[in-house]
Design a protein around this motif. Structure first.
Motif, PDB file in Angstrom:
ATOM      1  N   ASN A  22      -9.173  10.598   1.276  1.00  0.00           N
ATOM      2  CA  ASN A  22      -8.336  11.142   0.204  1.00  0.00           C
ATOM      3  C   ASN A  22      -7.760  10.054  -0.702  1.00  0.00           C
ATOM      4  O   ASN A  22      -7.646  10.247  -1.903  1.00  0.00           O
ATOM      5  N   ALA A  23      -7.392   8.916  -0.156  1.00  0.00           N
ATOM      6  CA  ALA A  23      -6.809   7.841  -0.969  1.00  0.00           C
ATOM      7  C   ALA A  23      -7.873   7.121  -1.789  1.00  0.00           C
ATOM      8  O   ALA A  23      -7.637   6.760  -2.930  1.00  0.00           O
ATOM      9  N   LEU A  24      -9.016   6.893  -1.189  1.00  0.00           N
ATOM     10  CA  LEU A  24     -10.070   6.167  -1.890  1.00  0.00           C
ATOM     11  C   LEU A  24     -10.942   7.085  -2.738  1.00  0.00           C
ATOM     12  O   LEU A  24     -11.635   6.617  -3.630  1.00  0.00           O
ATOM     13  N   GLY A  25     -10.923   8.364  -2.435  1.00  0.00           N
ATOM     14  CA  GLY A  25     -11.728   9.314  -3.201  1.00  0.00           C
ATOM     15  C   GLY A  25     -13.221   9.113  -3.025  1.00  0.00           C
ATOM     16  O   GLY A  25     -14.002   9.456  -3.901  1.00  0.00           O
ATOM     17  N   ASN A  90       0.294  -4.980  -4.144  1.00  0.00           N
ATOM     18  CA  ASN A  90      -0.243  -3.622  -4.014  1.00  0.00           C
ATOM     19  C   ASN A  90      -0.653  -3.275  -2.586  1.00  0.00           C
ATOM     20  O   ASN A  90      -1.110  -2.183  -2.329  1.00  0.00           O
ATOM     21  N   LEU A  91      -0.452  -4.190  -1.659  1.00  0.00           N
ATOM     22  CA  LEU A  91      -0.861  -3.935  -0.278  1.00  0.00           C
ATOM     23  C   LEU A  91       0.026  -2.898   0.408  1.00  0.00           C
ATOM     24  O   LEU A  91      -0.473  -1.960   1.036  1.00  0.00           O
ATOM     25  N   LEU A  92       1.335  -3.030   0.294  1.00  0.00           N
ATOM     26  CA  LEU A  92       2.231  -2.110   0.987  1.00  0.00           C
ATOM     27  C   LEU A  92       1.999  -0.657   0.594  1.00  0.00           C
ATOM     28  O   LEU A  92       1.837   0.193   1.473  1.00  0.00           O
ATOM     29  N   PRO A  93       1.941  -0.316  -0.694  1.00  0.00           N
ATOM     30  CA  PRO A  93       1.689   1.092  -1.033  1.00  0.00           C
ATOM     31  C   PRO A  93       0.350   1.605  -0.493  1.00  0.00           C
ATOM     32  O   PRO A  93       0.245   2.748  -0.052  1.00  0.00           O
ATOM     33  N   ARG A  94      -0.668   0.751  -0.514  1.00  0.00           N
ATOM     34  CA  ARG A  94      -1.969   1.176   0.015  1.00  0.00           C
ATOM     35  C   ARG A  94      -1.880   1.431   1.510  1.00  0.00           C
ATOM     36  O   ARG A  94      -2.364   2.452   2.012  1.00  0.00           O
ATOM     37  N   GLU A  96       0.775   2.132   3.264  1.00  0.00           N
ATOM     38  CA  GLU A  96       1.611   3.312   3.501  1.00  0.00           C
ATOM     39  C   GLU A  96       0.803   4.589   3.315  1.00  0.00           C
ATOM     40  O   GLU A  96       0.977   5.560   4.069  1.00  0.00           O
ATOM     41  N   THR A  97      -0.103   4.596   2.360  1.00  0.00           N
ATOM     42  CA  THR A  97      -0.959   5.760   2.150  1.00  0.00           C
ATOM     43  C   THR A  97      -1.874   5.985   3.354  1.00  0.00           C
ATOM     44  O   THR A  97      -1.989   7.089   3.863  1.00  0.00           O
ATOM     45  N   TYR A  98      -2.510   4.906   3.813  1.00  0.00           N
ATOM     46  CA  TYR A  98      -3.441   5.031   4.949  1.00  0.00           C
ATOM     47  C   TYR A  98      -2.729   5.417   6.244  1.00  0.00           C
ATOM     48  O   TYR A  98      -3.307   6.073   7.096  1.00  0.00           O
ATOM     49  N   THR A  99      -1.505   4.955   6.411  1.00  0.00           N
ATOM     50  CA  THR A  99      -0.814   5.180   7.680  1.00  0.00           C
ATOM     51  C   THR A  99       0.102   6.405   7.678  1.00  0.00           C
ATOM     52  O   THR A  99       0.692   6.715   8.721  1.00  0.00           O
ATOM     53  N   SER A 100       0.211   7.077   6.555  1.00  0.00           N
ATOM     54  CA  SER A 100       1.096   8.250   6.522  1.00  0.00           C
ATOM     55  C   SER A 100       0.538   9.325   7.349  1.00  0.00           C
ATOM     56  O   SER A 100       0.421  10.163   7.783  1.00  0.00           O
TER      57      SER A 100
END
Length: 100
Positions: A22-25, A90-94, A96-100
């Motif tokens: 979903n994050a990478l599409g 930009n690492l933290l937001p990425r 956070e997306t993967y680990t949510s």
């Protein structure tokens, strides 16, 4: 016996796969990301070499993040040393997306 090689993403936690897709599409990871899964998940040391914006950070992060989820690690379990300050931006937001 099938001649089809196993899908390396089968080694990753299903929740992580959901967020990756979903994050990478994209329905699949990049080749470097797929190739890094088994050795890194098994604790091997590695140097990942690829062009800029080829997914090296994710290739390094997905296997240990998956182990964290599958093995219920607690506390500070993974330490990622970032080689460039620009990557940290930009690492933290990425992650956070993967680990949510």
């Amino acid at each position: 016996m099938s001649d089809v090689p196993p899908d390396p993403t089968d080694l990753l936690h299903p929740g992580l796969i959901h967020h990756i897709v979903n994050a990478l599409g994209r329905p699949r990871l990049r080749p470097l990301q797929e190739e890094s899964i088994a050795p890194l998940k098994n604790g091997a040391d590695a140097v990942l070499i690829a062009p800029t914006a080829s997914g090296k950070t994710e290739a390094a992060c997905f296997p240990p993040l998956s182990r964290m989820a599958q093995e219920n690690w607690e506390g500070t379990s993974v330490l990622y040393v970032c080689p460039l300050k620009a990557l940290l931006n930009n690492l933290l937001p990425r992650l956070e997306t993967y680990t949510s």
